[in-house]
Design an enzyme around this catalytic site. Structure first.
Site, mmCIF file in Angstrom:
data_model
loop_
_atom_site.group_PDB
_atom_site.id
_atom_site.type_symbol
_atom_site.label_atom_id
_atom_site.label_comp_id
_atom_site.label_asym_id
_atom_site.label_seq_id
_atom_site.Cartn_x
_atom_site.Cartn_y
_atom_site.Cartn_z
ATOM 1 N N LEU A 37 0.836 -1.211 0.000
ATOM 2 C CA LEU A 37 0.000 0.000 0.000
ATOM 3 C C LEU A 37 0.869 1.259 0.000
ATOM 4 C CD1 LEU A 37 -2.921 -1.041 2.402
ATOM 5 C CD2 LEU A 37 -2.798 -1.229 -0.090
ATOM 6 N N ALA A 85 5.499 -3.366 -7.990
ATOM 7 C CA ALA A 85 6.656 -2.641 -8.512
ATOM 8 C C ALA A 85 6.433 -1.159 -8.301
ATOM 9 C CB ALA A 85 6.823 -2.912 -10.011
ATOM 10 N N ASP A 137 7.109 -3.575 -21.930
ATOM 11 C CA ASP A 137 7.799 -3.464 -23.222
ATOM 12 C C ASP A 137 8.948 -2.447 -23.164
ATOM 13 O OD1 ASP A 137 6.295 -1.128 -23.072
ATOM 14 O OD2 ASP A 137 5.324 -1.371 -25.029
ATOM 15 N N TYR A 163 13.492 3.247 -14.363
ATOM 16 C CA TYR A 163 12.372 2.292 -14.241
ATOM 17 C C TYR A 163 12.594 1.084 -15.150
ATOM 18 C CZ TYR A 163 7.914 0.115 -15.473
ATOM 19 O OH TYR A 163 6.931 -0.809 -15.748
ATOM 20 N N LYS A 167 13.252 -2.899 -14.295
ATOM 21 C CA LYS A 167 12.386 -3.993 -14.759
ATOM 22 C C LYS A 167 13.207 -4.992 -15.581
ATOM 23 C CE LYS A 167 8.471 -4.487 -14.330
ATOM 24 N NZ LYS A 167 7.649 -5.122 -13.244
ATOM 25 N N ARG A 227 2.836 5.546 -28.042
ATOM 26 C CA ARG A 227 2.674 4.413 -27.139
ATOM 27 C C ARG A 227 1.628 3.481 -27.736
ATOM 28 N NH1 ARG A 227 6.726 6.306 -25.810
ATOM 29 N NH2 ARG A 227 7.458 6.953 -23.757
ATOM 30 N N ASP A 297 10.499 18.428 -22.040
ATOM 31 C CA ASP A 297 10.395 16.984 -22.274
ATOM 32 C C ASP A 297 10.896 16.173 -21.073
ATOM 33 O OD1 ASP A 297 9.766 14.749 -23.686
ATOM 34 O OD2 ASP A 297 11.210 15.065 -25.314
HETATM 35 P P1 NAD Z 1 0.877 0.516 -9.851
HETATM 36 O O1 NAD Z 1 1.941 1.495 -9.517
HETATM 37 O O2 NAD Z 1 -0.501 1.017 -10.127
HETATM 38 O O3 NAD Z 1 0.752 -0.568 -8.688
HETATM 39 C C1 NAD Z 1 1.864 -1.114 -8.051
HETATM 40 C C2 NAD Z 1 1.384 -1.811 -6.789
HETATM 41 O O4 NAD Z 1 2.523 -2.406 -6.149
HETATM 42 C C3 NAD Z 1 0.757 -0.854 -5.762
HETATM 43 O O5 NAD Z 1 -0.421 -1.411 -5.243
HETATM 44 C C4 NAD Z 1 1.819 -0.724 -4.687
HETATM 45 O O6 NAD Z 1 1.292 -0.477 -3.388
HETATM 46 C C5 NAD Z 1 2.501 -2.094 -4.765
HETATM 47 N N1 NAD Z 1 3.879 -2.061 -4.269
HETATM 48 C C6 NAD Z 1 4.855 -1.166 -4.586
HETATM 49 N N2 NAD Z 1 5.973 -1.455 -3.909
HETATM 50 C C7 NAD Z 1 5.719 -2.566 -3.172
HETATM 51 C C8 NAD Z 1 6.485 -3.351 -2.273
HETATM 52 N N3 NAD Z 1 7.767 -3.046 -1.997
HETATM 53 N N4 NAD Z 1 5.909 -4.426 -1.693
HETATM 54 C C9 NAD Z 1 4.614 -4.750 -1.959
HETATM 55 N N5 NAD Z 1 3.834 -4.019 -2.790
HETATM 56 C C10 NAD Z 1 4.378 -2.948 -3.397
HETATM 57 O O7 NAD Z 1 1.442 -0.301 -11.076
HETATM 58 P P2 NAD Z 1 0.661 -0.921 -12.335
HETATM 59 O O8 NAD Z 1 0.573 0.106 -13.387
HETATM 60 O O9 NAD Z 1 -0.534 -1.615 -11.862
HETATM 61 O O10 NAD Z 1 1.762 -1.986 -12.814
HETATM 62 C C11 NAD Z 1 1.778 -3.296 -12.265
HETATM 63 C C12 NAD Z 1 2.918 -4.088 -12.894
HETATM 64 O O11 NAD Z 1 2.741 -4.132 -14.313
HETATM 65 C C13 NAD Z 1 4.295 -3.475 -12.667
HETATM 66 O O12 NAD Z 1 5.199 -4.522 -12.455
HETATM 67 C C14 NAD Z 1 4.603 -2.748 -13.974
HETATM 68 O O13 NAD Z 1 5.988 -2.705 -14.193
HETATM 69 C C15 NAD Z 1 3.902 -3.648 -14.967
HETATM 70 N N6 NAD Z 1 3.425 -2.992 -16.199
HETATM 71 C C16 NAD Z 1 2.663 -1.861 -16.130
HETATM 72 C C17 NAD Z 1 2.160 -1.302 -17.307
HETATM 73 C C18 NAD Z 1 1.287 -0.070 -17.295
HETATM 74 O O14 NAD Z 1 0.973 0.445 -18.360
HETATM 75 N N7 NAD Z 1 0.847 0.420 -16.163
HETATM 76 C C19 NAD Z 1 2.466 -1.905 -18.549
HETATM 77 C C20 NAD Z 1 3.276 -3.043 -18.571
HETATM 78 C C21 NAD Z 1 3.738 -3.594 -17.386
HETATM 79 O O1 DAU Z 2 4.981 0.733 -21.888
HETATM 80 C C1 DAU Z 2 4.601 0.220 -20.651
HETATM 81 C C2 DAU Z 2 4.817 1.246 -19.572
HETATM 82 O O2 DAU Z 2 3.815 2.230 -19.741
HETATM 83 C C3 DAU Z 2 4.750 0.662 -18.163
HETATM 84 O O3 DAU Z 2 5.791 -0.251 -17.989
HETATM 85 C C4 DAU Z 2 4.839 1.775 -17.100
HETATM 86 O O4 DAU Z 2 4.667 1.226 -15.809
HETATM 87 C C5 DAU Z 2 3.734 2.768 -17.374
HETATM 88 O O5 DAU Z 2 3.827 3.848 -16.465
HETATM 89 C C6 DAU Z 2 3.810 3.290 -18.819
HETATM 90 O O6 DAU Z 2 4.998 4.112 -18.989
HETATM 91 P P1 DAU Z 2 4.963 5.469 -19.866
HETATM 92 O O7 DAU Z 2 6.080 6.313 -19.440
HETATM 93 O O8 DAU Z 2 4.815 5.166 -21.299
HETATM 94 O O9 DAU Z 2 3.524 6.057 -19.350
HETATM 95 P P2 DAU Z 2 3.073 7.512 -18.913
HETATM 96 O O10 DAU Z 2 1.592 7.464 -18.742
HETATM 97 O O11 DAU Z 2 3.881 8.072 -17.803
HETATM 98 O O12 DAU Z 2 3.386 8.393 -20.200
HETATM 99 C C7 DAU Z 2 2.823 8.060 -21.471
HETATM 100 C C8 DAU Z 2 3.359 9.077 -22.476
HETATM 101 O O13 DAU Z 2 2.806 10.365 -22.170
HETATM 102 C C9 DAU Z 2 4.857 9.255 -22.425
HETATM 103 O O14 DAU Z 2 5.325 9.460 -23.754
HETATM 104 C C10 DAU Z 2 5.069 10.516 -21.600
HETATM 105 C C11 DAU Z 2 3.835 11.335 -21.927
HETATM 106 N N1 DAU Z 2 3.336 12.229 -20.848
HETATM 107 C C12 DAU Z 2 3.111 11.686 -19.621
HETATM 108 C C13 DAU Z 2 2.652 12.459 -18.578
HETATM 109 C C14 DAU Z 2 2.408 11.864 -17.218
HETATM 110 C C15 DAU Z 2 3.081 13.577 -21.098
HETATM 111 O O15 DAU Z 2 3.243 14.072 -22.233
HETATM 112 N N2 DAU Z 2 2.615 14.338 -20.068
HETATM 113 C C16 DAU Z 2 2.409 13.850 -18.804
HETATM 114 O O16 DAU Z 2 2.015 14.633 -17.905
#
Ligand code: NAD
Ligand code: DAU
Length: 361
Positions: A37, A85, A137, A163, A167, A227, A297
């Site tokens: 959490l 994560a 990815d 990040y 990963k 993306r 950026d």
């Molecule tokens: P998120 O940040 O929404 O959730 C992460 C969760 O992990 C949270 O509930 C947090 O409390 C928990 N957490 C963090 N540190 C912890 C710890 N030390 N011990 C136990 N729990 C912990 O992330 P998400 O977007 O749901 O991503 C989940 C997974 O999917 C991640 O591994 C991320 O790398 C991967 N992923 C995310 C995306 C995306 O677009 N969001 C895409 C591809 C892969």
């Molecule tokens: O590709 C998978 C990944 O996608 C996951 O592994 C990550 O956990 C997840 O956070 C996401 O990463 P990105 O960096 O691609 O997502 P984000 O939503 O932060 O940003 C998406 C795109 O938008 C990126 O090109 C940055 C841009 N951006 C983001 C924010 C937050 C903006 O232009 N303005 C913003 O305020």
């Protein structure tokens, strides 16, 4: 009956996955959700299932070996789905160490505890056990703007942000366990997810929230970074299919053919909000293209991601079912219908985060 240990189940994808799993299997599975959490974990995401008898929640840090091995000892866990994560690229640029700790060390602890619980004396494992490591990815780096260039499972790793480097390290640990100990695992590398319960530090919920409250929409760079967007329920389905049918030791790329420039996403959000908000909703007056603000950026900003989902489609029959136009409409409606959820997650520390990240940018 499988008993799942889900890490990070209170986060965005983890909570959607738990909903998906109970929706599909009902009482035929057991899920133990382990989550620290952090700011990103929110038990409100799971309110409707918290009283289910076949669900339990344990607040624990995945870096805490004692706590994690206790969970294995006390439960007959045969599936681990590892989401936990630190997940936000911008935060990793400010504080890389937090990402190394949770993503690398935390994964090492999870692997070690699962191996200790599962490995037999002769080095083999029970047939039913599996560890699914949820990855991204972003480990593959950045693609050129050539529309024929895609990420495949064979694409060499080339992470750029702290990040994605963390990963990638965690993926390599899983690969090392598979190679060294024949540890029964799969890795999934997924593209950008969107959908309900996503924390508004990420592009889509941040833009929806800002637009509804008439705040600037901060676009990094020229807004043309690409993306590959996937509706979160399709990701949950892919993870379940890989658990059920994925060949041990294989990696599967998840995503595909939903590439959008960031600026296109923002225009879609504004158009959809205008269409979906009723005329008497006071928030409608806030929706305007004038809010779009180009800002400095992101450092090391990857230009383009795009997944070729050929392997998971061919081997497991998975494909992204939700058309982007439908998924984004569902998502936008969910956010404006769940104003309280948004208010709760943006109270407290969020404002400070926002000011630190965006002020003077
Ligand atoms: P998120 O940040 O929404 O959730 C992460 C969760 O992990 C949270 O509930 C947090 O409390 C928990 N957490 C963090 N540190 C912890 C710890 N030390 N011990 C136990 N729990 C912990 O992330 P998400 O977007 O749901 O991503 C989940 C997974 O999917 C991640 O591994 C991320 O790398 C991967 N992923 C995310 C995306 C995306 O677009 N969001 C895409 C591809 C892969
Ligand atoms: O590709 C998978 C990944 O996608 C996951 O592994 C990550 O956990 C997840 O956070 C996401 O990463 P990105 O960096 O691609 O997502 P984000 O939503 O932060 O940003 C998406 C795109 O938008 C990126 O090109 C940055 C841009 N951006 C983001 C924010 C937050 C903006 O232009 N303005 C913003 O305020």
């Amino acid at each position: 009956m499988h008993t799942y240990l889900v890490t990070g189940g209170a986060g965005f994808i983890g909570s959607n996955y738990i909903h998906y799993m109970f929706g599909k299997y009902g009482d035929d599975i057991r899920i133990i959700n382990v989550d620290l959490l952090t700011y990103a974990g929110n038990l409100e995401n799971l309110k409707d299932i918290e009283t289910k008898e076949n669900y339990s929640f344990v607040k624990a840090d995945i870096c805490d070996r004692e706590a994690i091995s206790k969970i294995f000892k006390e439960n007959n866990i045969d599936r681990v789905v590892h989401f936990a994560a630190e997940s936000h690229v911008d935060r990793s640029i400010v504080d890389p160490n937090a990402f190394v700790r949770t993503n690398v060390l935390g994964t090492a602890v999870m692997l070690d505890c699962a191996r200790s619980a599962w490995e037999k004396e002769d080095g083999s494992y029970p047939e039913e056990v599996k560890f699914l490591h949820v990855s991204t990815d972003e480990v593959y780096g950045s693609l050129p703007e050539d529309p024929d260039a895609y990420f495949y499972e064979t694409t060499p790793y080339s992470p750029h942000s702290p990040y994605s480097a963390s990963k990638a390290s965690s993926d390599f640990l899983v690969k090392a366990y598979m190679d060294t100990y024949k540890f029964p695992a799969n890795i999934t590398n997924c593209s950008n997810n969107y959908g309900p319960y996503q924390f508004p530090e990420k592009l889509i919920p941040l833009m929806i929230n800002n637009a509804l409250s008439g705040k600037n929409l901060p676009v990094y760079g020229d807004g043309k970074n690409v993306r590959d967007w996937l509706f979160v329920e399709d990701h949950a389905k892919a993870i379940d299919m890989v658990c059920e049918k994925g060949k041990l030791f294989e990696t599967y790329n998840v995503g595909g053919h939903n590439e959008r420039q960031n600026i296109q996403i923002i225009h879609t959000i504004l158009d959809t909000l205008r269409e979906e908000l009723s005329d008497d909703d006071p928030r409608k007056a806030n929706i305007s293209e004038d809010l779009i603000t180009y800002v400095t950026d992101r450092k090391g900003h990857d230009r383009r991601y795009a997944i070729a989902p050929d392997k998971i489609k061919k081997d497991l029959g998975w494909y992204p079912e939700t058309k982007f136009e439908d998924g984004i409409r569902k998502t936008i409606k969910w956010y404006f219908e769940n104003e309280d959820w948004m208010k709760n997650v943006t109270s407290g520390d969020y404002q400070k985060y926002y000011d630190d990240m965006y002020e003077g940018r």
